[in-house]
Design a protein around this motif. Structure first.
Motif, mmCIF file in Angstrom:
data_model
loop_
_atom_site.group_PDB
_atom_site.id
_atom_site.type_symbol
_atom_site.label_atom_id
_atom_site.label_comp_id
_atom_site.label_asym_id
_atom_site.label_seq_id
_atom_site.Cartn_x
_atom_site.Cartn_y
_atom_site.Cartn_z
ATOM 1 N N UNK A 226 0.711 -1.283 -0.233
ATOM 2 C CA UNK A 226 -0.022 0.196 -0.110
ATOM 3 C C UNK A 226 0.931 1.362 0.093
ATOM 4 N N UNK A 227 0.349 2.376 -0.343
ATOM 5 C CA UNK A 227 1.161 3.685 -0.386
ATOM 6 C C UNK A 227 1.688 3.900 1.064
ATOM 7 N N UNK A 228 2.667 4.647 1.187
ATOM 8 C CA UNK A 228 3.207 5.117 2.418
ATOM 9 C C UNK A 228 1.828 5.835 3.086
ATOM 10 N N UNK B 228 4.086 5.826 8.368
ATOM 11 C CA UNK B 228 3.620 6.848 7.740
ATOM 12 C C UNK B 228 4.996 7.559 7.288
ATOM 13 N N UNK B 229 4.713 8.018 5.961
ATOM 14 C CA UNK B 229 5.944 8.445 5.149
ATOM 15 C C UNK B 229 6.030 9.861 4.941
ATOM 16 N N UNK B 230 4.729 10.721 4.795
ATOM 17 C CA UNK B 230 4.594 12.026 4.718
ATOM 18 C C UNK B 230 3.736 12.571 5.903
ATOM 19 N N UNK B 231 3.958 13.981 6.245
ATOM 20 C CA UNK B 231 3.109 14.560 7.123
ATOM 21 C C UNK B 231 2.931 15.840 6.915
ATOM 22 N N UNK C 64 6.330 8.889 -6.104
ATOM 23 C CA UNK C 64 7.429 8.865 -5.078
ATOM 24 C C UNK C 64 7.132 7.349 -4.752
ATOM 25 N N UNK C 65 8.435 6.578 -4.570
ATOM 26 C CA UNK C 65 8.088 5.329 -4.013
ATOM 27 C C UNK C 65 8.083 5.075 -2.694
ATOM 28 N N UNK C 66 7.247 5.645 -1.873
ATOM 29 C CA UNK C 66 6.743 5.427 -0.532
ATOM 30 C C UNK C 66 5.935 4.282 -0.319
ATOM 31 N N UNK C 67 6.172 3.225 0.359
ATOM 32 C CA UNK C 67 5.182 2.270 0.524
ATOM 33 C C UNK C 67 5.473 1.383 1.754
#
Length: 569
Positions: free
Chosen positions: A57-59, A86-89, A315-318
């Motif tokens: 799943x995405x970050x 959690x990869x972005x806030x 962006x490959x945040x997952x």
């Protein structure tokens, strides 16, 4: 074709269809380049991962939170986020802004630049939140323009003084909104509109405030959605009737999950946005809708079109999950690189002195004495009808009640009453303001608590059932340059040190979480009966959260937006 990473046979969430399917995923230069059936016959990867049995799943993306609410630094916060997927806030540093003004914001941004998690900042729009409190700094149009020119800003933070917005066009809040709409028309504007309905709600939206993250009711959420307001749903709004409403109606594009304020012990023990995702699933929301509301819709709200999706060019945040229904995290990847693995040691080291020296010397208060907690009144003897702030478990809102208190030698005999005392002292060395009130309800029944972690002004706030313990608690906090102190019978039960601005610790998350847990237990020993006692006490000084609060200006009737006297004539 040469790529960096190829993940084979992984069950991938497609945000556009809101469905899972088994595919191979290629990553190049920190971005997804391929999601499909092609594999090693088409790609020469530096790293090949077997994704069989895993769910990708995405970050997770949290677009409304305050790092300072966890009372830790951005580095510590990032450490905790990654292991929770959690990869972005989008943090809003209005607590640091209230203490240090513009420098508080810029130093928080500076401290975030080398964090693993991407932190896109919002400008605090309500510093101070009202004109009825003294803060260490303020943010106005000039400061907003400077931040827009020098920093990477993604939105205007929550407009908190909703009373001003709907009642007086010339207020600071309205001037800021109009300036943003004229000069930065594409900047997202975030809102704080508790309990507003009907015409008042529509006035806020008309002004340009088109989101709300506050405590929701079913009527409130329905009116907000009907009027086109984006809902940022935090845990205290996740009632069964609201979750059922979101499941039954086609409003997937119009809400997301956010954490807003998370205590360090909860962060360490329960998780972060992943905790809300799991809770929503247990309450009946489909996993696909949950993931969408934790990734895609928050990204779209903040115009972060490069993330929130597993797709080419994103962006490959997952996150790789072992178990979808348990939301069990196996690995977390940031920019295509592994950042967390459940099988590997994940340890944080302490990083002291992350801020300027002046940030550690911000409590400018001399020691207090017993007379500082006496309430002097006009009448020599007799009694007065007084306002009492009633704390109620389940909410940070309070209620106002009236009570008769005795007077002797011009001093209100609060210690002989059934109520406790609440007092606040301006701590920035600006005016020496102080105010007193009465407190009762689901709050301490003995001892005292003092804190500089008191939203949003972060002046010294003290509550207690006797003067001696209040003096002791207050002076311990002053001596440590900030923190939260619990005292009973002259003995310190717990002292949580917050040396950065009186609101942040530089301890590692695991250690600090244990200290916060001990603090919570000490508050409970004094009888504080609240689901979140730390947040409860810290918002007793928040003059935009209904109904009766206190600042250094006095007792605040939040709904009317004015100062009211303790004694009812």
């Amino acid at each position: 074709m040469k790529i960096d990473t190829l993940i084979n046979n992984v069950t991938v969430f497609n945000s556009y269809f809101k469905k899972f399917s088994i595919n191979n995923v290629g990553i190049l230069n920190g971005k997804f380049i391929y999601i499909g059936k092609r594999g090693e016959e088409s790609f020469q990867a530096n790293d090949v991962i077997d994704g069989t049995g895993k769910f990708m799943i995405p970050g997770l993306i949290d677009i409304h939170l305050h790092i300072e609410s966890t009372m830790v630094t951005p580095d510590t916060f990032s450490f905790g986020l990654i292991k929770n997927g959690v990869t972005t806030i989008v943090p809003e540093p209005h607590e640091m802004a209230n203490v240090f003004g513009l420098q508080g914001v810029t130093e928080m941004i500076k401290a975030s630049r080398y964090c693993m998690v991407d932190m896109f900042y919002s400008i605090p729009s309500s510093v101070p939140a009202t004109s009825m409190e003294t803060t260490g700094g303020s943010i106005g149009i000039a400061e907003i323009d400077e931040l827009m020119e020098t920093e990477e800003i993604i939105c205007l933070g929550e407009i908190m003084n909703y009373v001003d917005v709907i009642s007086d066009k010339e207020t600071k809040s309205n001037q800021i909104i109009e300036h943003i709409r004229a000069k930065y028309p594409y900047l997202t504007i975030e809102g704080h509109v508790p309990k507003l309905l009907d015409l008042d709600l529509h006035k806020m939206i008309y002004a340009g405030v088109d989101s709300d993250h506050t405590h929701q009711t079913l009527q409130g959420i329905e009116e907000r959605l009907a009027a086109g307001m984006f809902i940022e749903l935090q845990e205290k709004s996740m009632s069964q009737e609201i979750i059922d409403y979101l499941v039954e109606h086609q409003v997937t594009e119009h809400f997301c999950f956010v954490t807003d304020d998370v205590m360090a012990d909860s962060f360490e023990n329960r998780g972060h946005l992943n905790h809300l995702a799991l809770k929503a699933m247990k309450m009946g929301m489909d996993i696909e809708q949950v993931i969408y509301a934790c990734t895609y819709t928050p990204a779209q709200r903040m115009k972060l079109t490069d993330r929130g999706v597993i797709g080419p060019g994103k962006v490959a945040d997952f996150v790789l999950l072992n178990d979808l229904q348990k939301f069990e995290i196996d690995q977390v990847f940031k920019d295509g690189k592994k950042a967390y693995d459940v099988r590997e040691e994940y340890v944080q080291s302490r990083m002291p002195s992350q801020f300027p020296d002046s940030f550690y010397q911000s409590v400018k208060l001399s020691p207090l004495h017993e007379h500082d907690f006496s309430i002097i009144v006009k009448q020599e003897n007799g009694s007065y009808s007084c306002r009492v702030m009633m704390v109620k478990d389940g909410s940070t809102f309070t209620e106002e009640q009236k009570s008769e208190l005795k007077v002797r030698n011009h001093i209100l005999q609060w210690e002989e009453s059934e109520h406790g005392l609440i007092a606040t002292f301006e701590r920035y060395g600006k005016n020496g303001n102080r105010a007193h009130g009465l407190i009762d309800g689901d709050v301490i029944k003995k001892g005292a608590i003092a804190t500089t972690y008191s939203h949003d002004n972060h002046n010294l706030l003290v509550i207690g059932q006797n003067t001696e313990d209040m003096v002791k608690a207050a002076n311990e906090v002053i001596r440590h340059q900030g923190g939260i102190c619990v005292v009973e019978n002259g003995k310190v039960l717990q002292m949580l040190e917050l040396p950065v601005g009186g609101i942040l610790s530089e301890e590692p998350l695991g250690l600090f979480a244990k200290q916060v847990e001990d603090l919570r237990n000490a508050m409970k020993e004094l009888g504080y009966n609240h689901y979140n006692s730390i947040m409860s006490i810290s918002t007793l000084s928040l003059p935009v959260s209904p109904a009766l609060k206190i600042t250094d200006y006095g007792l605040i009737n939040v709904n009317e937006g004015n100062v009211v006297p303790l004694v009812v004539e």
